[in-house]
Write a protein that holds these residues in place. Structure first.
Motif, mmCIF file in Angstrom:
data_model
loop_
_atom_site.group_PDB
_atom_site.id
_atom_site.type_symbol
_atom_site.label_atom_id
_atom_site.label_comp_id
_atom_site.label_asym_id
_atom_site.label_seq_id
_atom_site.Cartn_x
_atom_site.Cartn_y
_atom_site.Cartn_z
ATOM 1 N N PHE A 27 84.677 93.010 76.345
ATOM 2 C CA PHE A 27 84.069 93.783 75.649
ATOM 3 C C PHE A 27 85.027 94.715 74.991
ATOM 4 O O PHE A 27 85.382 95.500 75.625
ATOM 5 C CB PHE A 27 83.131 94.701 76.724
ATOM 6 N N THR A 28 85.243 94.385 73.714
ATOM 7 C CA THR A 28 86.165 95.181 72.948
ATOM 8 C C THR A 28 85.747 96.578 72.369
ATOM 9 O O THR A 28 86.681 97.481 72.547
ATOM 10 C CB THR A 28 86.789 94.550 71.765
ATOM 11 N N ASP A 29 84.558 96.822 72.083
ATOM 12 C CA ASP A 29 84.132 98.008 71.929
ATOM 13 C C ASP A 29 83.235 98.759 72.818
ATOM 14 O O ASP A 29 83.068 99.970 72.528
ATOM 15 C CB ASP A 29 83.263 97.771 70.472
ATOM 16 N N ALA A 30 82.607 98.370 73.687
ATOM 17 C CA ALA A 30 81.705 98.723 74.571
ATOM 18 C C ALA A 30 82.572 99.826 75.481
ATOM 19 O O ALA A 30 83.917 99.542 75.974
ATOM 20 C CB ALA A 30 80.906 97.732 75.358
ATOM 21 N N GLU A 31 81.822 100.839 76.098
ATOM 22 C CA GLU A 31 82.472 101.586 76.910
ATOM 23 C C GLU A 31 81.852 101.502 78.354
ATOM 24 O O GLU A 31 80.817 101.023 78.351
ATOM 25 C CB GLU A 31 82.314 103.124 76.754
ATOM 26 N N ARG A 53 86.137 105.294 80.908
ATOM 27 C CA ARG A 53 86.926 105.131 79.928
ATOM 28 C C ARG A 53 87.567 106.466 79.485
ATOM 29 O O ARG A 53 88.770 106.792 79.120
ATOM 30 C CB ARG A 53 86.416 104.750 78.848
ATOM 31 N N ASN A 73 95.102 101.168 78.372
ATOM 32 C CA ASN A 73 94.446 100.007 77.318
ATOM 33 C C ASN A 73 95.616 100.159 76.395
ATOM 34 O O ASN A 73 95.922 101.013 75.806
ATOM 35 C CB ASN A 73 93.373 100.568 76.755
ATOM 36 N N GLY A 76 94.587 95.861 73.296
ATOM 37 C CA GLY A 76 93.537 95.031 73.491
ATOM 38 C C GLY A 76 93.173 94.756 75.061
ATOM 39 O O GLY A 76 92.111 94.171 75.299
ATOM 40 N N ASP A 78 92.619 95.858 78.743
ATOM 41 C CA ASP A 78 92.056 97.220 79.697
ATOM 42 C C ASP A 78 92.478 96.842 80.971
ATOM 43 O O ASP A 78 92.055 95.963 81.593
ATOM 44 C CB ASP A 78 90.891 97.199 79.420
ATOM 45 N N SER A 104 78.362 105.866 75.499
ATOM 46 C CA SER A 104 79.467 106.373 75.173
ATOM 47 C C SER A 104 79.875 107.593 74.911
ATOM 48 O O SER A 104 79.059 108.578 74.754
ATOM 49 C CB SER A 104 79.477 105.982 73.343
#
Length: 129
Positions: A27-31, A53, A73, A76, A78, A104
């Motif tokens: 999940f690169t964009d999700a928090e 996050r 992080n 890329g 985490d 978010s």
């Protein structure tokens, strides 16, 4: 799908330290919040700590002052760490990393197990002399 891989478990003497790592990918964009849980065979899985996050964190009362959760992080990847100090035999368990999606910008995380949708395979921590 979020993948979680734990490492860092092992055998340590009472009073010793271990640092667990959990690498999250997928999940690169999700928090999402990440939590550490532990389970002894035959007992309920209990939450140890969590971190959002945004850096908000929570701890099980019995580990406050001994365990520290952190999150890094980079490139890329985490990675969530659990630094465990002053370990005692009752800390012996299989430690699991888990995660759930956050709205978010959310600062807080929860230790409630039912929120967590993604789980790692676990890493064994044994505290014994």
């Amino acid at each position: 799908q979020l993948q979680l891989v734990e490492s860092g478990g092992g055998l340590v003497q009472p009073g010793g330290s271990l640092k667990l790592s959990c690498v999250a990918s997928g999940f690169t964009d999700a928090e999402y919040a990440v939590g550490w849980f532990r389970q002894v065979t035959g007992k309920e899985r209990e939450a140890v700590s969590c971190i959002s996050r945004q850096g908000g964190s929570e701890y099980l009362n019995s580990v406050k002052g001994r365990f520290t959760i952190s999150r890094h992080n980079a490139n890329g990847n985490d990675t969530v760490y659990l630094q465990m100090n002053s370990l005692e035999p009752y800390d012996t368990a299989n430690y699991y990393c888990a995660a759930y999606l956050l709205v978010s910008g959310s600062y807080y995380c929860t230790l409630r197990r039912g929120f967590y949708d993604f789980w790692g395979q676990g890493t064994q921590v044994t505290v014994s002399s």
